[in-house]
Design a protein around this motif. Structure first.
Motif, short mmCIF file in Angstrom:
data_model
loop_
_atom_site.label_atom_id
_atom_site.label_comp_id
_atom_site.label_asym_id
_atom_site.label_seq_id
_atom_site.Cartn_x
_atom_site.Cartn_y
_atom_site.Cartn_z
N LEU A 287 46.62 98.29 -7.80
CA LEU A 287 46.21 99.59 -8.76
C LEU A 287 47.06 100.61 -8.36
N TRP A 290 50.57 99.97 -8.66
CA TRP A 290 50.79 100.36 -10.01
C TRP A 290 51.34 101.31 -11.00
N ASN A 294 54.64 102.54 -11.73
CA ASN A 294 54.86 103.69 -13.57
C ASN A 294 54.36 105.05 -13.59
N ALA A 296 52.29 107.21 -13.05
CA ALA A 296 50.71 107.51 -13.56
C ALA A 296 49.88 107.82 -13.04
N VAL A 300 45.78 107.76 -16.34
CA VAL A 300 46.49 106.92 -17.34
C VAL A 300 46.29 105.50 -16.62
N ALA A 301 45.94 105.61 -15.45
CA ALA A 301 45.09 104.12 -14.15
C ALA A 301 44.05 104.73 -14.85
N GLU A 303 42.12 104.35 -17.32
CA GLU A 303 42.26 103.56 -18.99
C GLU A 303 43.02 101.76 -19.02
N TYR A 304 44.29 102.11 -17.75
CA TYR A 304 44.86 100.88 -17.14
C TYR A 304 43.41 99.59 -16.89
N TYR A 305 43.14 100.80 -15.41
CA TYR A 305 42.38 99.51 -15.03
C TYR A 305 40.87 99.53 -15.87
N THR A 307 40.69 98.87 -19.23
CA THR A 307 41.11 97.73 -20.38
C THR A 307 41.36 95.86 -19.83
N ASN A 308 41.54 96.63 -18.26
CA ASN A 308 42.20 95.52 -17.26
C ASN A 308 41.45 94.44 -16.96
N ASN A 309 39.89 95.62 -16.27
CA ASN A 309 39.50 95.00 -15.26
C ASN A 309 37.31 94.50 -16.14
#
Length: 332
Positions: A287, A290, A294, A296, A300-301, A303-305, A307-309
Protein backbone atom coordinates in the motif's frame (compact mmCIF):
# COMPACT_ATOMS: atom_id res chain seq x y z
CA UNK A 1 -36.60 -16.90 36.86
CA UNK A 2 -37.25 -17.37 33.15
CA UNK A 3 -38.41 -13.77 32.44
CA UNK A 4 -35.24 -12.45 34.18
CA UNK A 5 -33.08 -14.73 32.03
CA UNK A 6 -34.66 -13.24 28.90
CA UNK A 7 -34.53 -9.65 30.09
CA UNK A 8 -30.80 -9.55 30.85
CA UNK A 9 -29.56 -10.07 27.27
CA UNK A 10 -32.25 -7.67 26.03
CA UNK A 11 -31.02 -5.08 28.49
CA UNK A 12 -27.41 -5.60 27.36
CA UNK A 13 -28.40 -5.36 23.70
CA UNK A 14 -30.36 -2.20 24.41
CA UNK A 15 -27.39 -0.72 26.27
CA UNK A 16 -24.98 -1.44 23.40
CA UNK A 17 -27.43 -0.01 20.85
CA UNK A 18 -27.75 3.14 22.93
CA UNK A 19 -23.97 3.44 23.18
CA UNK A 20 -23.62 3.03 19.40
CA UNK A 21 -26.25 5.68 18.74
CA UNK A 22 -24.41 8.08 21.02
CA UNK A 23 -21.09 7.62 19.22
CA UNK A 24 -21.25 11.31 18.39
CA UNK A 25 -18.12 13.25 17.58
CA UNK A 26 -14.92 11.21 17.38
CA UNK A 27 -11.47 12.68 16.84
CA UNK A 28 -8.80 10.57 15.13
CA UNK A 29 -5.09 11.41 15.12
CA UNK A 30 -3.80 11.73 11.55
CA UNK A 31 -0.13 11.05 12.23
CA UNK A 32 2.47 12.62 9.97
CA UNK A 33 3.66 9.45 8.19
CA UNK A 34 1.98 7.57 5.36
CA UNK A 35 0.89 4.29 6.99
CA UNK A 36 -0.65 6.09 9.97
CA UNK A 37 -2.45 8.57 7.72
CA UNK A 38 -3.85 5.74 5.62
CA UNK A 39 -5.16 3.89 8.68
CA UNK A 40 -6.62 7.11 10.13
CA UNK A 41 -8.55 7.75 6.92
CA UNK A 42 -9.81 4.16 6.82
CA UNK A 43 -11.00 4.49 10.42
CA UNK A 44 -12.69 7.82 9.68
CA UNK A 45 -14.62 6.39 6.74
CA UNK A 46 -15.69 3.17 8.45
CA UNK A 47 -16.66 4.84 11.74
CA UNK A 48 -18.59 7.55 9.93
CA UNK A 49 -20.34 5.47 7.27
CA UNK A 50 -20.64 2.20 9.14
CA UNK A 51 -21.17 3.25 12.76
CA UNK A 52 -22.74 6.69 12.41
CA UNK A 53 -19.94 8.52 14.19
CA UNK A 54 -19.15 12.15 13.41
CA UNK A 55 -15.51 11.40 12.70
CA UNK A 56 -12.87 14.10 12.35
CA UNK A 57 -9.16 13.84 11.61
CA UNK A 58 -6.82 16.00 13.67
CA UNK A 59 -3.04 16.44 13.23
CA UNK A 60 -0.94 14.07 15.35
CA UNK A 61 2.49 12.73 16.20
CA UNK A 62 3.57 10.04 18.65
CA UNK A 63 4.61 11.98 21.74
CA UNK A 64 2.20 14.96 21.49
CA UNK A 65 -0.78 12.72 20.71
CA UNK A 66 -0.04 10.23 23.49
CA UNK A 67 0.44 13.04 26.00
CA UNK A 68 -2.76 14.82 24.95
CA UNK A 69 -4.80 11.63 25.21
CA UNK A 70 -3.51 11.04 28.74
CA UNK A 71 -3.85 14.62 30.01
CA UNK A 72 -6.80 16.00 28.02
CA UNK A 73 -8.69 12.92 26.87
CA UNK A 74 -8.32 13.84 23.21
CA UNK A 75 -8.05 12.84 20.45
CA UNK A 76 -10.22 9.78 20.95
CA UNK A 77 -8.17 7.47 18.73
CA UNK A 78 -4.52 7.11 17.76
CA UNK A 79 -4.66 4.49 14.97
CA UNK A 80 -0.93 3.72 14.78
CA UNK A 81 0.90 4.25 18.06
CA UNK A 82 4.47 2.94 18.30
CA UNK A 83 3.89 2.38 21.98
CA UNK A 84 7.42 1.41 23.04
CA UNK A 85 8.46 5.03 22.43
CA UNK A 86 6.46 6.14 25.50
CA UNK A 87 5.63 2.80 27.11
CA UNK A 88 5.71 3.87 30.78
CA UNK A 89 3.41 6.85 30.26
CA UNK A 90 0.91 4.87 28.20
CA UNK A 91 0.87 1.95 30.63
CA UNK A 92 0.21 4.41 33.45
CA UNK A 93 -2.63 5.94 31.44
CA UNK A 94 -4.18 2.49 31.02
CA UNK A 95 -3.74 1.70 34.74
CA UNK A 96 -5.47 4.99 35.63
CA UNK A 97 -8.32 4.14 33.23
CA UNK A 98 -7.63 7.09 30.97
CA UNK A 99 -6.58 4.99 27.97
CA UNK A 100 -7.25 1.62 26.42
CA UNK A 101 -5.26 -0.42 23.88
CA UNK A 102 -7.67 -1.63 21.22
CA UNK A 103 -5.40 -3.98 19.30
CA UNK A 104 -2.37 -4.18 17.05
CA UNK A 105 -2.33 -1.81 14.08
CA UNK A 106 0.46 -3.87 12.53
CA UNK A 107 0.07 -7.53 13.43
CA UNK A 108 3.75 -8.22 12.67
CA UNK A 109 4.86 -5.18 14.65
CA UNK A 110 7.40 -2.73 13.33
CA UNK A 111 10.14 -4.76 11.66
CA UNK A 112 13.87 -4.01 11.47
CA UNK A 113 16.79 -6.02 10.22
CA UNK A 114 19.71 -6.49 7.85
CA UNK A 115 18.50 -7.26 4.35
CA UNK A 116 19.63 -8.52 0.93
CA UNK A 117 17.63 -8.46 -2.35
CA UNK A 118 15.35 -11.38 -3.12
CA UNK A 119 17.07 -11.95 -6.48
CA UNK A 120 20.33 -12.74 -4.69
CA UNK A 121 18.68 -15.35 -2.46
CA UNK A 122 16.93 -16.86 -5.49
CA UNK A 123 20.37 -17.56 -6.97
CA UNK A 124 22.04 -18.55 -3.69
CA UNK A 125 19.72 -19.44 -0.75
CA UNK A 126 22.67 -19.30 1.68
CA UNK A 127 22.59 -15.49 1.38
CA UNK A 128 19.48 -15.51 3.56
CA UNK A 129 21.87 -16.24 6.47
CA UNK A 130 24.65 -14.14 7.94
CA UNK A 131 27.10 -17.00 7.38
CA UNK A 132 26.29 -16.97 3.67
CA UNK A 133 26.63 -13.19 3.45
CA UNK A 134 30.02 -13.24 5.20
CA UNK A 135 31.23 -16.09 2.99
CA UNK A 136 30.31 -14.03 -0.08
CA UNK A 137 31.54 -10.69 1.28
CA UNK A 138 33.53 -9.93 -1.87
CA UNK A 139 30.26 -9.71 -3.85
CA UNK A 140 29.17 -6.60 -1.97
CA UNK A 141 31.33 -4.04 -3.73
CA UNK A 142 32.20 -0.89 -1.80
CA UNK A 143 31.33 2.24 -3.86
CA UNK A 144 34.65 3.94 -3.02
CA UNK A 145 37.10 1.30 -1.80
CA UNK A 146 37.63 -1.85 -3.92
CA UNK A 147 39.42 -3.55 -1.02
CA UNK A 148 36.33 -3.42 1.21
CA UNK A 149 32.80 -4.80 1.17
CA UNK A 150 29.79 -2.54 1.66
CA UNK A 151 27.26 -2.61 4.49
CA UNK A 152 24.73 0.25 4.36
CA UNK A 153 23.84 1.37 7.87
CA UNK A 154 21.15 3.62 9.29
CA UNK A 155 21.62 7.39 8.63
CA UNK A 156 23.55 9.39 11.24
CA UNK A 157 21.34 10.94 13.90
CA UNK A 158 18.59 8.33 13.66
CA UNK A 159 17.98 6.01 16.63
CA UNK A 160 18.57 2.98 14.43
CA UNK A 161 22.14 4.16 13.78
CA UNK A 162 23.01 2.97 17.29
CA UNK A 163 21.47 -0.49 17.02
CA UNK A 164 22.68 -1.17 13.47
CA UNK A 165 26.19 -0.08 14.45
CA UNK A 166 26.22 -2.24 17.55
CA UNK A 167 25.00 -5.29 15.64
CA UNK A 168 27.58 -4.61 12.93
CA UNK A 169 30.16 -4.81 15.73
CA UNK A 170 28.60 -7.88 17.38
CA UNK A 171 28.64 -9.76 14.08
CA UNK A 172 32.33 -8.81 13.62
CA UNK A 173 31.56 -7.62 10.09
CA UNK A 174 34.53 -5.25 10.08
CA UNK A 175 36.83 -8.22 10.62
CA UNK A 176 35.18 -9.89 7.62
CA UNK A 177 36.04 -6.97 5.34
CA UNK A 178 32.87 -4.91 5.57
CA UNK A 179 32.81 -1.14 5.94
CA UNK A 180 29.81 0.47 7.64
CA UNK A 181 28.61 3.13 5.19
CA UNK A 182 26.57 6.11 6.39
CA UNK A 183 24.08 6.73 3.56
CA UNK A 184 23.64 10.33 4.74
CA UNK A 185 19.84 10.30 4.76
CA UNK A 186 16.79 8.10 4.46
CA UNK A 187 16.64 9.03 0.77
CA UNK A 188 20.27 8.03 0.38
CA UNK A 189 19.62 4.64 1.95
CA UNK A 190 16.52 3.91 -0.13
CA UNK A 191 18.31 5.22 -3.21
CA UNK A 192 21.12 2.72 -2.73
CA UNK A 193 18.55 -0.11 -2.77
CA UNK A 194 16.81 1.28 -5.86
CA UNK A 195 20.15 1.60 -7.68
CA UNK A 196 21.15 -1.97 -6.81
CA UNK A 197 17.77 -3.27 -7.97
CA UNK A 198 17.93 -1.39 -11.25
CA UNK A 199 21.29 -3.02 -11.97
CA UNK A 200 20.48 -6.35 -10.25
CA UNK A 201 23.63 -5.89 -8.15
CA UNK A 202 24.41 -7.21 -4.65
CA UNK A 203 23.28 -5.05 -1.70
CA UNK A 204 23.53 -5.61 2.05
CA UNK A 205 22.34 -3.27 4.75
CA UNK A 206 19.84 -2.10 7.36
CA UNK A 207 16.19 -1.32 6.63
CA UNK A 208 12.79 -1.42 8.30
CA UNK A 209 9.11 -2.13 7.61
CA UNK A 210 6.48 -1.19 6.82
CA UNK A 211 7.88 1.06 4.10
CA UNK A 212 7.25 1.83 0.45
CA UNK A 213 10.78 0.63 -0.31
CA UNK A 214 10.09 -2.91 0.88
CA UNK A 215 6.84 -2.81 -1.05
CA UNK A 216 8.61 -1.92 -4.29
CA UNK A 217 11.75 -3.98 -3.85
CA UNK A 218 11.47 -7.54 -2.59
CA UNK A 219 14.06 -8.02 0.12
CA UNK A 220 14.96 -10.91 2.42
CA UNK A 221 15.79 -10.35 6.07
CA UNK A 222 19.11 -12.00 6.87
CA UNK A 223 18.91 -14.60 9.63
CA UNK A 224 21.66 -14.14 12.24
CA UNK A 225 21.04 -17.63 13.61
CA UNK A 226 20.74 -16.14 17.09
CA UNK A 227 17.02 -15.72 17.60
CA UNK A 228 15.77 -12.67 19.49
CA UNK A 229 17.30 -11.71 22.82
CA UNK A 230 14.94 -8.90 23.80
CA UNK A 231 16.74 -8.05 27.04
CA UNK A 232 20.09 -7.82 25.26
CA UNK A 233 18.59 -5.57 22.61
CA UNK A 234 16.86 -3.25 25.10
CA UNK A 235 19.71 -3.09 27.61
CA UNK A 236 22.72 -2.99 25.29
CA UNK A 237 22.28 -3.30 21.51
CA UNK A 238 20.06 -0.22 21.32
CA UNK A 239 22.20 1.83 23.73
CA UNK A 240 24.96 4.20 22.68
CA UNK A 241 27.17 3.15 25.59
CA UNK A 242 26.92 -0.59 24.82
CA UNK A 243 30.57 -1.71 24.98
CA UNK A 244 30.19 -5.42 24.24
CA UNK A 245 27.08 -5.96 22.11
CA UNK A 246 25.95 -9.52 21.51
CA UNK A 247 24.30 -10.91 18.40
CA UNK A 248 20.50 -10.76 18.40
CA UNK A 249 17.82 -10.33 15.80
CA UNK A 250 15.74 -7.15 16.14
CA UNK A 251 12.65 -7.70 18.29
CA UNK A 252 9.45 -6.46 16.63
CA UNK A 253 8.25 -3.04 17.80
CA UNK A 254 4.75 -3.01 19.26
CA UNK A 255 2.44 -0.91 17.06
CA UNK A 256 -1.01 -0.54 18.58
CA UNK A 257 -4.30 1.29 18.25
CA UNK A 258 -4.85 3.49 21.29
CA UNK A 259 -8.17 4.95 22.40
CA UNK A 260 -9.38 6.99 25.32
CA UNK A 261 -11.30 5.07 27.95
CA UNK A 262 -14.28 7.38 27.49
CA UNK A 263 -14.54 6.54 23.77
CA UNK A 264 -14.20 2.79 24.40
CA UNK A 265 -16.92 2.90 27.06
CA UNK A 266 -19.25 5.10 25.00
CA UNK A 267 -18.98 3.16 21.74
CA UNK A 268 -18.24 -0.54 22.39
CA UNK A 269 -19.16 -1.64 18.86
CA UNK A 270 -16.84 0.94 17.27
CA UNK A 271 -14.13 -0.02 19.75
CA UNK A 272 -14.57 -3.68 18.78
CA UNK A 273 -13.94 -2.71 15.13
CA UNK A 274 -10.68 -1.01 16.15
CA UNK A 275 -9.64 -4.13 18.07
CA UNK A 276 -10.02 -6.21 14.89
CA UNK A 277 -8.57 -3.75 12.37
CA UNK A 278 -4.99 -4.80 11.68
CA UNK A 279 -2.51 -5.01 8.79
CA UNK A 280 0.26 -7.41 7.89
CA UNK A 281 3.53 -5.68 7.02
CA UNK A 282 3.58 -7.25 3.57
CA UNK A 283 0.20 -5.68 2.74
CA UNK A 284 1.16 -2.32 4.24
CA UNK A 285 4.43 -2.33 2.27
CA UNK A 286 2.40 -2.80 -0.93
CA UNK A 287 0.00 0.00 0.00
CA UNK A 288 2.82 2.40 0.83
CA UNK A 289 4.50 1.63 -2.48
CA UNK A 290 1.20 2.35 -4.27
CA UNK A 291 0.85 5.64 -2.39
CA UNK A 292 4.35 6.71 -3.39
CA UNK A 293 3.99 5.69 -7.02
CA UNK A 294 0.66 7.50 -7.32
CA UNK A 295 1.55 10.47 -5.08
CA UNK A 296 -1.57 9.59 -3.10
CA UNK A 297 -2.45 10.98 0.30
CA UNK A 298 -4.21 9.02 3.05
CA UNK A 299 -7.70 9.86 1.78
CA UNK A 300 -7.05 8.67 -1.78
CA UNK A 301 -5.24 5.57 -0.51
CA UNK A 302 -8.19 4.80 1.78
CA UNK A 303 -10.55 4.61 -1.19
CA UNK A 304 -8.06 2.46 -3.11
CA UNK A 305 -7.66 0.07 -0.17
CA UNK A 306 -11.38 -0.30 0.63
CA UNK A 307 -12.22 -0.81 -3.05
CA UNK A 308 -9.58 -3.47 -3.70
CA UNK A 309 -9.38 -5.33 -0.38
CA UNK A 310 -12.93 -6.22 0.59
CA UNK A 311 -11.88 -9.69 1.73
CA UNK A 312 -9.70 -8.00 4.37
CA UNK A 313 -11.72 -5.13 5.79
CA UNK A 314 -15.09 -6.87 5.75
CA UNK A 315 -13.77 -9.32 8.35
CA UNK A 316 -13.31 -6.41 10.78
CA UNK A 317 -16.99 -5.44 10.95
CA UNK A 318 -20.44 -7.08 11.20
CA UNK A 319 -22.32 -7.72 7.95
CA UNK A 320 -24.73 -4.80 8.40
CA UNK A 321 -21.83 -2.37 8.94
CA UNK A 322 -19.98 -3.75 5.93
CA UNK A 323 -23.10 -3.19 3.82
CA UNK A 324 -23.33 0.45 4.91
CA UNK A 325 -19.63 1.06 4.24
CA UNK A 326 -19.85 -0.59 0.82
CA UNK A 327 -22.89 1.50 -0.10
CA UNK A 328 -21.03 4.68 0.86
CA UNK A 329 -17.99 3.49 -1.09
CA UNK A 330 -20.11 2.86 -4.21
CA UNK A 331 -21.41 6.44 -4.08
CA UNK A 332 -17.95 8.03 -4.10
Amino acid sequence: MKPIFIAIPLLIASSIAQADNSCGKVTIADMNWSSASLIANIDRFILEKGYGCEAELVPGDTMPTGTAMIEKGEPDIAPEMWSNSMKDALDKGVAEKRLRFAGQSLSDGGEEGFWVPQYMVDKDPSLATIEGVIKSAAMFKHPEDPDKSAFYGCPAGWNCQISSGNLFTALKLKDKGFDLIDPGSGAGLSGSIAKAYARQEPWFGYYWAPTAVLGKYKMVKVDFGSGIDKEEFINCSSKEDCLEPKVTMYPPSLVQTLTTESFAAKSPAAYEYLSKRSFKNEKMNELLAWMEDNQADGDVAMEYYLTNNKDNWMTWVPADVAEKVQKALDSL
